[in-house]
Design a protein around this motif. Sequence first.
Motif, PDB file in Angstrom:
ATOM      1  N   UNK A 220     -28.107  42.824 105.480  1.00  0.00           N
ATOM      2  CA  UNK A 220     -26.785  43.097 104.890  1.00  0.00           C
ATOM      3  C   UNK A 220     -26.596  44.603 104.687  1.00  0.00           C
ATOM      4  N   UNK A 221     -27.704  45.296 104.415  1.00  0.00           N
ATOM      5  CA  UNK A 221     -27.631  46.727 104.135  1.00  0.00           C
ATOM      6  C   UNK A 221     -27.952  47.627 105.329  1.00  0.00           C
ATOM      7  N   UNK A 222     -28.086  47.029 106.513  1.00  0.00           N
ATOM      8  CA  UNK A 222     -28.205  47.876 107.702  1.00  0.00           C
ATOM      9  C   UNK A 222     -29.378  47.630 108.614  1.00  0.00           C
ATOM     10  N   UNK A 223     -30.371  46.836 108.204  1.00  0.00           N
ATOM     11  CA  UNK A 223     -31.486  46.515 109.106  1.00  0.00           C
ATOM     12  C   UNK A 223     -30.974  45.585 110.203  1.00  0.00           C
ATOM     13  N   UNK A 224     -31.606  45.641 111.383  1.00  0.00           N
ATOM     14  CA  UNK A 224     -31.183  44.783 112.486  1.00  0.00           C
ATOM     15  C   UNK A 224     -32.347  44.063 113.147  1.00  0.00           C
ATOM     16  N   UNK A 225     -33.491  44.066 112.495  1.00  0.00           N
ATOM     17  CA  UNK A 225     -34.622  43.273 112.962  1.00  0.00           C
ATOM     18  C   UNK A 225     -35.286  42.615 111.768  1.00  0.00           C
ATOM     19  N   UNK A 226     -35.663  41.344 111.944  1.00  0.00           N
ATOM     20  CA  UNK A 226     -36.418  40.633 110.908  1.00  0.00           C
ATOM     21  C   UNK A 226     -37.748  40.192 111.494  1.00  0.00           C
ATOM     22  N   UNK A 227     -38.835  40.523 110.802  1.00  0.00           N
ATOM     23  CA  UNK A 227     -40.167  40.113 111.215  1.00  0.00           C
ATOM     24  C   UNK A 227     -40.523  38.859 110.423  1.00  0.00           C
ATOM     25  N   UNK A 228     -40.901  37.818 111.139  1.00  0.00           N
ATOM     26  CA  UNK A 228     -41.031  36.517 110.500  1.00  0.00           C
ATOM     27  C   UNK A 228     -42.033  35.643 111.252  1.00  0.00           C
ATOM     28  N   UNK A 229     -42.332  34.489 110.686  1.00  0.00           N
ATOM     29  CA  UNK A 229     -43.265  33.558 111.318  1.00  0.00           C
ATOM     30  C   UNK A 229     -42.717  32.141 111.239  1.00  0.00           C
ATOM     31  N   UNK A 230     -43.152  31.312 112.162  1.00  0.00           N
ATOM     32  CA  UNK A 230     -42.834  29.888 112.102  1.00  0.00           C
ATOM     33  C   UNK A 230     -43.500  29.300 110.857  1.00  0.00           C
ATOM     34  N   UNK A 231     -42.759  28.513 110.108  1.00  0.00           N
ATOM     35  CA  UNK A 231     -43.236  27.855 108.882  1.00  0.00           C
ATOM     36  C   UNK A 231     -43.574  28.842 107.765  1.00  0.00           C
ATOM     37  N   UNK A 232     -43.228  30.131 107.947  1.00  0.00           N
ATOM     38  CA  UNK A 232     -43.517  31.118 106.908  1.00  0.00           C
ATOM     39  C   UNK A 232     -44.993  31.422 106.746  1.00  0.00           C
ATOM     40  N   UNK A 233     -45.800  31.136 107.780  1.00  0.00           N
ATOM     41  CA  UNK A 233     -47.234  31.403 107.699  1.00  0.00           C
ATOM     42  C   UNK A 233     -47.483  32.903 107.587  1.00  0.00           C
ATOM     43  N   UNK A 234     -48.604  33.269 106.952  1.00  0.00           N
ATOM     44  CA  UNK A 234     -48.946  34.680 106.867  1.00  0.00           C
ATOM     45  C   UNK A 234     -49.930  34.970 105.761  1.00  0.00           C
ATOM     46  N   UNK A 235     -50.303  36.224 105.682  1.00  0.00           N
ATOM     47  CA  UNK A 235     -51.261  36.700 104.687  1.00  0.00           C
ATOM     48  C   UNK A 235     -50.859  36.258 103.273  1.00  0.00           C
ATOM     49  N   UNK A 236     -51.826  35.808 102.491  1.00  0.00           N
ATOM     50  CA  UNK A 236     -51.647  35.358 101.105  1.00  0.00           C
ATOM     51  C   UNK A 236     -50.600  34.241 101.012  1.00  0.00           C
ATOM     52  N   UNK A 237     -49.451  34.538 100.389  1.00  0.00           N
ATOM     53  CA  UNK A 237     -48.415  33.501 100.216  1.00  0.00           C
ATOM     54  C   UNK A 237     -47.497  33.385 101.424  1.00  0.00           C
ATOM     55  N   UNK A 238     -47.750  34.161 102.460  1.00  0.00           N
ATOM     56  CA  UNK A 238     -46.988  34.021 103.694  1.00  0.00           C
ATOM     57  C   UNK A 238     -45.958  35.102 103.937  1.00  0.00           C
ATOM     58  N   UNK A 239     -45.301  34.967 105.079  1.00  0.00           N
ATOM     59  CA  UNK A 239     -44.277  35.905 105.533  1.00  0.00           C
ATOM     60  C   UNK A 239     -42.898  35.271 105.419  1.00  0.00           C
ATOM     61  N   UNK A 240     -41.898  36.047 105.773  1.00  0.00           N
ATOM     62  CA  UNK A 240     -40.547  35.505 105.899  1.00  0.00           C
ATOM     63  C   UNK A 240     -40.571  34.363 106.907  1.00  0.00           C
ATOM     64  N   UNK A 241     -39.904  33.279 106.570  1.00  0.00           N
ATOM     65  CA  UNK A 241     -39.865  32.102 107.428  1.00  0.00           C
ATOM     66  C   UNK A 241     -38.777  32.259 108.495  1.00  0.00           C
ATOM     67  N   UNK A 242     -39.177  32.194 109.766  1.00  0.00           N
ATOM     68  CA  UNK A 242     -38.229  32.346 110.868  1.00  0.00           C
ATOM     69  C   UNK A 242     -37.084  31.350 110.767  1.00  0.00           C
ATOM     70  N   UNK A 243     -37.432  30.079 110.553  1.00  0.00           N
ATOM     71  CA  UNK A 243     -36.389  29.039 110.555  1.00  0.00           C
ATOM     72  C   UNK A 243     -35.388  29.243 109.414  1.00  0.00           C
ATOM     73  N   UNK A 244     -35.840  29.803 108.303  1.00  0.00           N
ATOM     74  CA  UNK A 244     -34.936  30.021 107.176  1.00  0.00           C
ATOM     75  C   UNK A 244     -33.928  31.129 107.466  1.00  0.00           C
ATOM     76  N   UNK A 245     -34.418  32.294 107.923  1.00  0.00           N
ATOM     77  CA  UNK A 245     -33.471  33.390 108.164  1.00  0.00           C
ATOM     78  C   UNK A 245     -32.510  33.067 109.309  1.00  0.00           C
TER      79      UNK A 245
END
Length: 388
Positions: A220-245
């Motif tokens: 919304x504030x100007x970024x144009x790429x989102x780094x994410x994973x399927x099912x929100x998998x990732x280090x510790x509590x996870x990453x941004x969830x691809x399916x959600x964004x």
Amino acid sequence: MTDNKIHIFDTTLRDGEQVPGCKLNTKEKVELALKLEELGVDIIEAGFPISSPGDFTSVNEISKIIKNASVCGLTRAVQKDIEVAAEALKYAVRPRIHTGIGTSDLHIKAKFNSTREDILRRAIQCVKWAKNFVDDVEFYAEDAGRTGNEYLARVVEAVIKAGATVVNIPDTTGYCLPHQYGEKIAYLVNNVPNIDKAIISCHCHNDLGLATANSIAGIINGARQIECTINGLGERAGNTSLEEVVMIIKQHKDMGFYTNINAKQLNPLSQLVAETMRMPVQCNKAIVGSNAFSHSSGIHQDGFLKDALTYEIINPAEVGAEESKIVLTARSGRSALAHRFQKLGYQFDRNDIDVLYQEFLLIADGKKEVMKEDLESLAKAHTKELAV
């Protein structure tokens, strides 16, 4: 950055694989990479080539087979890392080297025992090294979420000048609130003179459950790429969830953004990733959880049966999920019971349902869910009673 396409950078094969127990072999990585390309992701972060011979081979093999998406390899701000990544990516049609260094005072002092000026120098140098091998260089400012905006802007301006085409602003510890992360992106947009020469990327972690919200605040504030994973998998509590964004962008068309993701493949790929990485999806997970399109409350069931839009903002078919489910529990109502009997081929009138409902509640109070066989028994007993 006026283009409203949001580039989807998938890091399931790199950050997602850092989940304990989710290690992938080369064959598994290649299979998932092909599915990610089919899904429509723009960038596949295939691994961290210098970390192990196996990861080098995986990145190398993926770079040979992916034709449409960019293939990315992660490095530290170390010359050898970058040289190894370049070698692993040498067959890629669209290679990207993802390099960077920590920029928060905590990282600078505790992790590197260094100074802001030295980190700035190393940031510029790693981008220049990467630029010797590929045109597409992404720089990450690790722990940007806790980095002062003025210093972060200096680093970003310098690495873009050195040749970075993407600048990644990670909320590495998931610390930021959405308005804070959004304001950080806006600050860079408004205070980095050459920001128009690079894409700003959001890489948010989910330690406080805010990864998705922060990523959306970022675009919304100007970024144009989102780094994410399927099912929100990732280090510790996870990453941004691809399916959600992806589905937020799809649902909120008023934001004006779009992605190239084929949403109908979200659920099938979610299941494949869960099986391959041996990490089940929590049942209440947004979009891809087994309960995402299930209704058990009587009030919800009644509204849903009258018009699905009353309680579902997404049609299950839109994300490749099975049809919505009416789950019978002690909280369910008469309309749901009548619906389920009808699905089983029984045509009971309102008086029948009133009688059956009392029997149903006795069963429902004793178990978590009333199953098909329970309904069959109820229906047969009631039909037999009517025939006497």
